[in-house]
Design an enzyme around this catalytic site. Structure first.
Site, PDB file in Angstrom:
ATOM      1  N   GLY A  11       0.921  -0.992   0.023  1.00  0.00           N
ATOM      2  CA  GLY A  11      -0.046  -0.050  -0.117  1.00  0.00           C
ATOM      3  C   GLY A  11       0.798   1.271   0.064  1.00  0.00           C
ATOM      4  O   GLY A  11       2.113   1.247  -0.441  1.00  0.00           O
ATOM      5  N   VAL A  13       2.464   2.776   2.312  1.00  0.00           N
ATOM      6  CA  VAL A  13       3.468   2.939   3.343  1.00  0.00           C
ATOM      7  C   VAL A  13       4.582   2.042   2.778  1.00  0.00           C
ATOM      8  O   VAL A  13       5.704   2.205   2.524  1.00  0.00           O
ATOM      9  CB  VAL A  13       3.204   2.622   4.537  1.00  0.00           C
ATOM     10  CG1 VAL A  13       4.410   2.681   5.702  1.00  0.00           C
ATOM     11  CG2 VAL A  13       2.220   3.514   5.422  1.00  0.00           C
ATOM     12  N   LYS A 207      -3.293   3.995  18.611  1.00  0.00           N
ATOM     13  CA  LYS A 207      -1.940   4.532  18.714  1.00  0.00           C
ATOM     14  C   LYS A 207      -1.874   4.809  20.216  1.00  0.00           C
ATOM     15  O   LYS A 207      -0.801   4.892  20.692  1.00  0.00           O
ATOM     16  CB  LYS A 207      -2.019   5.944  18.068  1.00  0.00           C
ATOM     17  CG  LYS A 207      -1.961   5.614  16.521  1.00  0.00           C
ATOM     18  CD  LYS A 207      -2.145   6.707  15.461  1.00  0.00           C
ATOM     19  CE  LYS A 207      -2.306   6.546  14.084  1.00  0.00           C
ATOM     20  NZ  LYS A 207      -2.979   7.541  13.202  1.00  0.00           N
ATOM     21  N   GLY A 301       0.380   9.309   5.750  1.00  0.00           N
ATOM     22  CA  GLY A 301       0.723   9.401   4.459  1.00  0.00           C
ATOM     23  C   GLY A 301       1.933   8.639   4.098  1.00  0.00           C
ATOM     24  O   GLY A 301       2.583   7.993   5.048  1.00  0.00           O
TER      25      GLY A 301
HETATM   26  N1  HSE Z   1      -5.829   7.224   8.762  1.00  0.00           N
HETATM   27  C1  HSE Z   1      -4.887   7.606   9.599  1.00  0.00           C
HETATM   28  C2  HSE Z   1      -5.007   9.063  10.154  1.00  0.00           C
HETATM   29  C3  HSE Z   1      -3.718   7.331   9.556  1.00  0.00           C
HETATM   30  O1  HSE Z   1      -5.929   9.759   9.117  1.00  0.00           O
HETATM   31  O2  HSE Z   1      -4.348   9.701  10.780  1.00  0.00           O
HETATM   32  C4  HSE Z   1      -3.122   5.985   9.708  1.00  0.00           C
HETATM   33  O3  HSE Z   1      -2.890   5.550  11.156  1.00  0.00           O
END
Ligand code: HSE
Length: 317
Positions: A11, A13, A207, A301
């Site tokens: 993907g 990353v 996170k 990103g």
């Molecule tokens: N989709 C997440 C964001 C990034 O919008 O911050 C990946 O963890």
């Protein structure tokens, strides 16, 4: 030191790791998506792998499992985050550690849902596990905590989801409602086609669970189920208007402390440190002896997150 990388996940990353590895002095010798693999012991050419994927829908002729039989030093696990047993990512990590290889994760699942299992595998392996890319994209949150010493950081708080932050900042700035801004975020490619993890607070919670695991002693392990999570779906435009009249705005704020993890929409003063705009992220670290540290930047990103992955690779010896 130069490392040979095996990258699982093609993907945004994984693809950016393939593109940028040589600028960090490393080479990718294996690259796989869920159905195919490209393997070259002399190092893959990113442009030809990407062109093949574009043209034929496969990255190469190999089977993804063949990646583990190559002569690699570091497994980069960048497959999509899954909850619960965190599979198939966890098994990829397990295989690499059993083979005494290092692992660098961008996939949050194994770190947020099976942290104890991950550390137990690492303890039995010659390989090490790094996961800076799982928290805050390009922002060096985990390496800062490591430098400070986790025992000297009492709390981590902030904004760790760019999609939710974009939606809340646009709603407040333009007086638009949630559904309208979500559609705009999807058109711009900021939000995923399925933005559930982002708008329901799950991505941010994962996170902060990872941060709680890093900040806690070894006997305490957090999982997503331990977190109090509230997303932004039910934040009405009128709440943002009322907050604005009072010099405040709403942000999806998370916090990880010794008491656990919480993520919810909160009122914050307009223009304050936590009121970052657009897709920016911010983390505030409360330290025992040195007050508060604020680190902000791009939290999502491909190239941004690949930067965190490749910095982790360069930290290995
Ligand atoms: N989709 C997440 C964001 C990034 O919008 O911050 C990946 O963890």
């Amino acid at each position: 030191m130069s490392f040979r990388l095996a990258v699982l996940g093609a993907g945004a990353v994984g693809g950016s790791v393939l593109d940028l590895a040589d600028t960090y002095g490393h080479e990718v010798v294996a690259f796989a998506d869920s159905a195919s693999a490209a393997i070259d012991p002399d190092g893959l050419d990113s442009q030809s792998v990407r062109a093949r994927k574009e043209r034929e829908g496969v990255v190469g002729d190999g089977d993804p499992t063949a990646v583990f039989d190559t002569d690699y030093d570091v497994l980069v696990e960048a497959t999509p985050t899954t909850l619960g047993d965190a599979e198939p990512g966890f098994s990829h990590v397990e295989r690499a550690l059993l083979d005494d290889r290092h692992v660098v994760l961008a996939n949050k699942g194994p770190v947020a849902e099976r942290y104890g299992d991950l550390r137990a595998l690492e303890a039995e392996s010659e390989g090490r596990v790094q996961f800076e890319a799982t928290v805050g994209g390009a922002i060096p949150v985990l390496s800062t905590i490591s430098d400070l010493g986790a025992g000297h950081v009492t709390a981590a708080r902030g904004v760790l989801n760019g999609t939710a932050n974009f939606i809340l900042s646009r709603m407040a700035a333009e007086g638009l409602d949630y559904e309208h801004v979500l559609a705009e975020a999807q058109d711009l490619g900021v939000a995923e086609a399925d933005p559930t993890f982002d708008v329901d607070g799950i991505d941010a919670a994962l996170k902060f669970v990872i941060l709680a695991n890093v900040l806690s002693d070894e006997a305490t392990e957090y999982r997503l189920d331990d977190a109090g999570v509230e997303g932004i779906r039910n934040v009405p435009g009128t709440a943002l208007d009322l907050a604005a009249e009072d010099g405040r705005t709403v942000r999806l704020i998370g916090e990880a402390t010794a008491d656990g993890v919480r993520v919810a929409p909160r009122l914050v003063p307009k223009g304050s440190t936590l009121a970052v705009t657009g897709t920016q992220n911010i983390v505030q670290l409360e330290t025992q002896h040195a007050g508060q540290l604020n680190i902000s930047g791009r939290g999502a990103g491909g190239p941004e997150t690949a930067t965190a992955v490749l910095s982790d690779v360069s930290r290995l010896e």
